[in-house]
Scaffold this motif. Structure first.
Motif, PDB file in Angstrom:
ATOM      1  N   ALA A 276     -11.431   6.188 -15.452  1.00 22.96           N
ATOM      2  CA  ALA A 276     -10.070   5.684 -15.273  1.00 22.96           C
ATOM      3  C   ALA A 276      -9.837   5.563 -13.767  1.00 22.96           C
ATOM      4  O   ALA A 276     -10.195   6.454 -13.009  1.00 22.96           O
ATOM      5  N   SER A 277      -9.291   4.442 -13.329  1.00 24.76           N
ATOM      6  CA  SER A 277      -9.066   4.289 -11.892  1.00 24.76           C
ATOM      7  C   SER A 277      -7.589   4.023 -11.638  1.00 24.76           C
ATOM      8  O   SER A 277      -7.153   2.893 -11.669  1.00 24.76           O
ATOM      9  N   PRO A 278      -6.835   5.103 -11.401  1.00 23.38           N
ATOM     10  CA  PRO A 278      -5.390   4.930 -11.249  1.00 23.38           C
ATOM     11  C   PRO A 278      -5.011   4.181  -9.977  1.00 23.38           C
ATOM     12  O   PRO A 278      -3.902   3.692  -9.881  1.00 23.38           O
ATOM     13  N   SER A 279      -5.890   4.085  -8.994  1.00 24.52           N
ATOM     14  CA  SER A 279      -5.512   3.456  -7.728  1.00 24.52           C
ATOM     15  C   SER A 279      -6.561   2.456  -7.252  1.00 24.52           C
ATOM     16  O   SER A 279      -7.235   2.675  -6.252  1.00 24.52           O
ATOM     17  N   PRO A 280      -6.685   1.341  -7.960  1.00 22.49           N
ATOM     18  CA  PRO A 280      -7.742   0.395  -7.620  1.00 22.49           C
ATOM     19  C   PRO A 280      -7.550  -0.258  -6.250  1.00 22.49           C
ATOM     20  O   PRO A 280      -8.509  -0.723  -5.650  1.00 22.49           O
ATOM     21  N   GLY A 281      -6.312  -0.310  -5.748  1.00 18.35           N
ATOM     22  CA  GLY A 281      -6.082  -0.984  -4.478  1.00 18.35           C
ATOM     23  C   GLY A 281      -6.191  -0.077  -3.260  1.00 18.35           C
ATOM     24  O   GLY A 281      -5.928  -0.490  -2.138  1.00 18.35           O
ATOM     25  N   ARG A 282      -6.597   1.175  -3.498  1.00 22.56           N
ATOM     26  CA  ARG A 282      -6.554   2.171  -2.442  1.00 22.56           C
ATOM     27  C   ARG A 282      -7.413   1.802  -1.229  1.00 22.56           C
ATOM     28  O   ARG A 282      -6.990   1.955  -0.089  1.00 22.56           O
ATOM     29  N   GLU A 283      -8.633   1.301  -1.478  1.00 25.86           N
ATOM     30  CA  GLU A 283      -9.531   1.002  -0.362  1.00 25.86           C
ATOM     31  C   GLU A 283      -8.951  -0.055   0.558  1.00 25.86           C
ATOM     32  O   GLU A 283      -9.049   0.046   1.785  1.00 25.86           O
ATOM     33  N   GLN A 284      -8.342  -1.063  -0.044  1.00 28.01           N
ATOM     34  CA  GLN A 284      -7.744  -2.117   0.776  1.00 28.01           C
ATOM     35  C   GLN A 284      -6.606  -1.541   1.634  1.00 28.01           C
ATOM     36  O   GLN A 284      -6.489  -1.852   2.820  1.00 28.01           O
ATOM     37  N   LEU A 285      -5.778  -0.704   1.026  1.00 26.26           N
ATOM     38  CA  LEU A 285      -4.676  -0.092   1.782  1.00 26.26           C
ATOM     39  C   LEU A 285      -5.215   0.715   2.959  1.00 26.26           C
ATOM     40  O   LEU A 285      -4.684   0.654   4.075  1.00 26.26           O
ATOM     41  N   GLU A 286      -6.268   1.468   2.710  1.00 22.34           N
ATOM     42  CA  GLU A 286      -6.835   2.292   3.785  1.00 22.34           C
ATOM     43  C   GLU A 286      -7.378   1.428   4.921  1.00 22.34           C
ATOM     44  O   GLU A 286      -7.187   1.728   6.095  1.00 22.34           O
TER      45      GLU A 286
END
Lengths: 191, 188
Positions: A111-121
């Motif tokens: 389950a990946s609750p935060s798929p956009g995390r890498e882009q935000l970082e």
């Protein structure tokens, strides 16, 4: 967000299942019905997705990467706009939005609750590199949380908001998170 | 001695016991029926789909095992949410059930959760001059950052413990409340 590499058969299964969820809800769709809709044998569905959890995780990821896909933001300060657009997209496909939201909250691996995390970082590190680790984590966590279908579900269910109000409130909250770093932006060379 | 509970509640209590050793997905109606000592059909009669079971189980766990401390002021609100996040860390299986149940398409006419009403009441007292739209934006933001979903997301994708999640929560509350002009707050 990168779409998981899928075979043509897998993509057909996930698309068929997503279609059926919109027609019947996520509870009542059997493997046999999915197979018939995808035009393949039931055992092919089982071979690709041995359990319902496997199938749900793959379907939620596929929906996020296709139907709910968003354009890459060029700046962390564009994220509120992306969030606004995302909320409108969830509102157009409510059944699928609920499935994606629930799947993200299973607490199981996959389950990946935060798929956009890498882009935000990536954006935050490039534009506001002077933050310490804790500040960075707090901002990424808050924006990841807001930039998710859980926002749409919660605002709708708990506050009875409609599409416009959800988009407004979610973008507003993201602007609030960004308020704390507006005076910390590093000069951009190619601006 | 307490009175024996009704069947619907007995099913939920047994499901909560089974959650200690397996995830909700692995709590089958068959296993549940064996645990309670009733037929599978009786469970289906009470909870026609797994979504019904999930919603009822989450409510029951919240009332019995994870009650929300009452709050009136913003600082009480923060303390109540911190306590809750620490309770989630102590019973992650219960917290994930709560997070999941709050994400599903509602099975019955769901009332807003108690915490939603409590946040609205808190804002009425603490920031009486706030206009309607801002009050809704603030309430919705605070509600969402205090949710089991926030805890679950930060634990699953950021690998944070309760203390770190409380810090991230405090930071989010600060940023939201900082948007409100001083004049909207009640004077002590």
């Amino acid at each position: 967000m990168t779409a998981p590499a899928l075979s043509g058969t897998q993509a057909a299964i996930l698309a068929a299942y997503a279609e059926l969820i919109e027609e019947l809800g996520s509870d009542d769709v059997s493997y046999r019905v999915i197979a018939r809709r995808a035009g393949i044998a039931e055992r092919t569905v089982f071979r690709n997705y041995p359990t319902r959890v496997d199938l749900l995780l793959a379907t939620a990821a596929w929906i996020e990467a296709t139907l709910f896909a968003r354009e890459e933001s060029a700046s962390i300060f564009d994220i509120p706009l992306a969030i606004r657009d995302a909320m409108e997209r969830y509102d157009a496909r409510p059944e699928l939005a609920h499935v994606v939201a629930e799947t993200a909250m299973r607490g199981v691996s996959g389950a990946s609750p935060s798929p956009g995390r890498e882009q935000l970082e990536r954006l935050l590190n490039a534009e506001v590199p002077s933050l310490d680790a804790e500040q960075r984590r707090a901002i990424i966590a808050a924006l990841s949380h807001l930039d998710s279908v859980g926002t749409w579900v919660t605002f709708r269910r708990e506050f009875g908001m409609d599409r416009r109000d959800i988009a407004d409130a979610a973008a507003w909250a993201a602007e609030a998170v960004l308020d704390g770093i507006r005076d910390r932006v590093a000069p951009q060379r190619d601006a | 001695m307490e009175e024996p509970v009704d069947t619907a509640t007995a099913i939920l209590a047994s499901a909560a016991v089974l959650l200690r050793e397996r995830t909700f997905d692995d709590v089958s109606y068959r296993a549940l029926a064996d645990e309670v000592g009733i037929s599978e059909r009786t469970i289906y009669r009470q909870y026609p789909t797994r979504a019904h079971l999930l919603a009822a189980l989450s409510n029951w766990i919240e009332q019995t095992c994870l009650p929300l401390p009452p709050f009136v002021t913003v600082s009480d609100f923060r303390a109540a949410v911190h306590e809750r996040f620490r309770a989630f860390d102590a019973s992650p299986a219960y917290a994930y059930v709560g997070a999941r149940a709050s994400a599903i398409s509602p099975t019955i006419d769901t009332e807003p959760a108690f915490i939603t009403r409590a946040i609205e009441a808190m804002l009425d007292v603490e920031a009486p001059m706030l206009n309607r739209r801002d009050r809704r934006r603030v309430a919705a933001s605070l509600r969402y950052f205090s949710s089991a979903m926030f805890w679950a997301r930060l634990r699953t994708s950021f690998d944070l413990d309760a203390g770190e999640i409380c810090d991230a929560f405090d930071h989010a509350v600060d940023t939201v409340l900082a948007r409100l002009p001083d004049a909207t707050w009640a004077k002590p």
